[in-house]
Structures are given as C-alpha cells and as structure tokens.
Scaffold this active site. Structure first.
Site, PDB file in Angstrom:
ATOM      1  N   ASP A   1       0.832  -1.204   0.000  1.00 13.99           N
ATOM      2  CA  ASP A   1       0.000   0.000   0.000  1.00 13.99           C
ATOM      3  C   ASP A   1       0.864   1.251   0.000  1.00 13.99           C
ATOM      4  OD1 ASP A   1      -2.102   1.729   0.158  1.00 13.99           O
ATOM      5  OD2 ASP A   1      -2.623   1.267   2.225  1.00 13.99           O
TER       6      ASP A   1
ATOM      7  N   ASP B   1      -1.714   5.788  -5.929  1.00 12.38           N
ATOM      8  CA  ASP B   1      -1.871   4.752  -4.910  1.00 12.38           C
ATOM      9  C   ASP B   1      -1.890   3.374  -5.549  1.00 12.38           C
ATOM     10  OD1 ASP B   1      -2.503   3.149  -2.801  1.00 12.38           O
ATOM     11  OD2 ASP B   1      -4.318   4.220  -2.230  1.00 12.38           O
TER      12      ASP B   1
END
Ligand SMILES: *[C@@H]1O[C@H](CO)[C@@H](O)[C@H](O)[C@H]1NC(C)=O
Ligand SMILES: *[C@@H]1O[C@H](CO)[C@@H](O)[C@H](O)[C@H]1NC(C)=O
Ligand SMILES: *[C@@H]1O[C@H](CO)[C@@H](O)[C@H](O)[C@H]1NC(C)=O
Length: 406
Positions: free
Chosen positions: A79, A285
């Site tokens: 992440d 992201d």
C-alpha cells in the site's frame, strides 16, 4: 486516519526456497535491489458491485517477505497510501482469521519491543503505553479497518530477482494483536510503502542507496504466471529519452504521494480537472485499483469514451451497477486517455483503461469520488509504465514499458 488501504493489490514476490535462509543473509549495504512480484487473480472479482465500485474490481495482491529469526514467511498487502508495516502476531485475541500460522514474537531471537519513551514511538499518530511502558499503536484506514498492537523492531528479509537474500535488521513494524476490518484470510498484514517516516521505503532508504523505488505492474488481465517488479534504492531510477516527470508535492507530513493533474484528454479532447487546479490534487496509490476522479470530470470522461466506442454499454446487469461496461470477448478498440500531470503527459491505451471484471465484459476502470474524497490514480492506470518515486528529488517519473517483458 490514513486514507487508503490497498486491499486490492497483491504483489507477491516469487517464492523462495526456504533453505536460502539456512545461510546467513547478506545485509543491505547502500545498494539497491529488485524483487519479482506475482499477481494473484481471485476467482470472482465481482462481489456486490452495485454500491461499491471498488469492490466490483476486487483483486487481491500480496507481497512476500520474511520476518524474524528464524524467518517466518509473511504475505501482506502492499500500500503506497499508508506508511505502517504491520503483521498479525500471537497472542491475537482480536485478529481476523488467516490461513497461514501467525508470527510469534516470543519465538524470534531478533524481536524487540519499543519503549514508550523512544522517539520511534512518537512517529505514530496514535500511540499509547502499556503498564510495562511498551509502545502501543492504533492505526486506522479509510475503510474503517483498524490494527492495534505493539510497535516493535525485527529483521526482515527480501529476495532479489538475482536470488540474493537481502536482510535488513531493526525494521520498525506493528505487531498486530487486534485487527479488524476488510481483510481476507490470505493476508497477514500490510506493507506501507508511503511517504511517511515509518514506511518500508523510508526505512530501507539509508541502506539501499536512497529513498526511492520503482514499480512495473503488469496489466490486470495478464497471465498470473508473469511477474511484476519492484526495485528499491540505487538502480531504481527511471531513465531514458521517453521518461516524463512530475513534481511530488507531498510534504513531510503527507503519507501519500500527491501530484498535480491538470486534466485528461480523451483522444484529442482535453477536459480540465477542475476550474481551479489545486497542487497535489491526486494521489498515486498502488493499493486502489480504479482511478477515482471528481464526479464532474468522471462524467465528462465517461461521456467522451461512450461517444468513441461503437458498442452499446451494458444496461441490464445489476452486478456492474452504473459502471461503463461493454460485452466483448477481447479488449475494446477504444480511445486513448492522456493524463496531463504537471510536466508529464501519460497516455493510456485500452489495456490500461478497460478491465474485465468477468469473462466477456470490459469496464472503464475509472470511478467517481463520493463527497470530498481525494482523487486517486489507481493501479490499473499504473500498469505498463515503469513508475519511479524519488522521495529525495521529490519527483515521480513515468516511462511507457511493457511490464510483461520488463
Ligand atoms: C480490539 O479493538 C477494538 C477497537 O478497535 C476494541 O473494541 C476491542 O475491545 C479490542 N479487543 C481486544 C480483545 O482487545
Ligand atoms: C513485549 O511486550 C509485551 C507487552 O508488555 C510482553 O508481553 C512481551 O513479553 C514483550 N516481548 C519481549 C520479547 O520482550
Ligand atoms: C502535454 O499535452 C498538452 C496537450 O496536448 C500539450 O499542450 C503540452 O505541451 C504537453 N506537455 C508536455 C510536457 O509534453
């Protein structure tokens, strides 16, 4: 509160033979390295898509690393939208179920609790102290998932694509003893790769020749046996004549990688992001699959795409909700999209724009923000580009690359 959690991206580093670890590992010494990443595709990636476009694209991606002495294999979500590295640890009265055995700190000779007085404990937004003066953390994600536990240090081991093991001592991580939320039983934690001081990138930087990394993600519908790649530190720079670069506008306090998007072109038609372009209006992201745009921009892009695709959009399948999808066996002969980042035009072809959530259906991999949610450049759009994040030069670089061959 951390915005994003990439429960959609599994970047699984190629499995290693355990006996590599019978020999002492090589410590990272100011040198970079590259790891192979493997995608896992779930059997059914449409869950209950109607209200939740992200779930409709649900795919799970894990990274493999080893923790402790002797090393225990961990598969965890990667992440770039968060910065804590954490794994579930025994005893775990409040853990979600996981398939593989949990890490047991008492069985590792290199595990260390962090004292509450340590400045490392102060890196945490939310921490507390146990009666024994041990640092407790509490870390939350935008989807309301939460992990609680002890802040600790451990040796982690990664394997480079040359087969060399890279062991790094004293990596700060969360030993999660109470973790709830949106997790499945394949994942044992999260590897935060964000811009914050606790992220794996920030911690590896001094040992790997710089706070920088690059990734080359294979497109969504690539054969799962083909690996993606992630490089850390020295050697991860994205070089060449066709590289475009945009400033990273994240501040020291920002966990996410923020850049500035001026607008999007559908073929030749330019659509501005907004009437007022704020610096850092979109984050990159790896953890979020679709690209999230403000509603007005999404609607204009979708309309332009619809006008340029000769097929009729699907309107009779509740499982896809209001996403723009088409019935076709092969990917669409659709338009290109160019993302105009400040100083960097990034053009995407249908393989990066449309994804098949199920057989014979291709959907536009964009979604609209709800309310004031931030815009996100998701991992579908990141595929087939070698993307470098240089936290020292404060830039993000893009180079068109066939990641299946990279
Ligand atoms: C786990 O944390 C939740 C809050 O996140 C709390 O309500 C619960 O009591 C905790 N459970 C245990 C066993 O500590
Ligand atoms: C770490 O701290 C916890 C909580 O105080 C304690 O139960 C555990 O034994 C400690 N572990 C080590 C290796 O010191
Ligand atoms: C990006 O594209 C726009 C619109 O086509 C063009 O005006 C601009 O010069 C390009 N910028 C770069 C850095 O290539």
């Amino acid at each position: 509160m951390v915005f994003s959690k990439s429960f959609y991206t599994y970047l699984t580093i190629i499995s290693l033979l355990f006996n590599l670890f019978h020999f002492s590992y090589i410590e990272a010494q100011n040198d970079g390295f590259t790891v192979n990443l493997i995608r896992k595709r779930p059997n059914n990636i449409i869950t209950n898509g109607v209200q939740a476009p992200t779930k409709a694209y649900l795919g799970q991606y894990l990274m493999e690393l080893y923790i402790g002495t002797p090393p225990i294999k961990i598969l965890a979500e990667v992440d770039t939208g968060s910065d804590l590295v954490w794994v579930q640890c025994v005893p775990c009265p409040g853990c979600y179920e996981q398939m593989n055995p949990m890490f047991d700190p008492l069985k590792s000779s290199t595990y260390n609790n962090i004292s509450c007085d340590s400045p490392l404990c102060q890196h945490l937004y939310s921490h507390g102290c146990s009666p024994e003066n041990i640092c407790n953390y509490n870390y939350g994600y935008a989807d309301n998932s939460v992990t609680n536990g002890l802040l600790a240090q451990e040796t982690i081991t990664l394997t480079s694509n040359t087969g060399k093991s890279v062991g790094v001592p004293k990596i700060l991580f969360g030993c999660g003893h109470n973790d709830t939320g949106n997790f499945n039983d394949h994942e044992m934690g999260i590897i935060g790769l964000g811009n914050g001081p606790m992220s794996l990138i920030s911690q590896l930087g001094p040992l790997s020749g710089g706070k920088k990394f690059s990734q080359c993600l294979v497109p969504f519908h690539t054969d799962i046996s083909i690996s993606s790649k992630m490089s850390f530190g020295k050697g991860s720079e994205v070089l060449g004549v066709d590289v475009v670069t945009t400033p990273l506008v994240s501040t020291e306090q920002d966990i996410q990688y923020r850049v500035t998007l001026l607008g999007i072109s559908v073929e030749e038609t330019f659509l501005p992001f907004d009437t007022n372009i704020a610096k850092g209006n979109i984050m990159i992201d790896s953890g979020t699959p679709p690209t999230y745009l403000p509603q007005a921009l999404y609607d204009r892009v979708a309309t332009e795409v619809r006008n340029r695709v000769s097929l009729k959009p699907i309107s009779d399948d509740p499982s896809i909700g209001d996403q723009l999808c088409y019935r076709t066996q092969n990917n669409l002969n659709g338009p290109t999209l160019t993302f105009h980042f400040e100083g960097a035009n990034v053009t995407l072809t249908p393989v990066q724009i449309f994804i098949p959530p199920k057989d014979g259906v291709f959907c536009l991999a964009l979604a609209k923000n709800s309310g004031n949610d931030p815009s996100i450049y998701g991992n579908f759009a990141q595929s087939n580009y070698l993307i470098g994040f240089d936290l020292e030069k404060q830039v993000v670089s893009f180079k068109p690359t066939d990641c299946t061959k990279h």
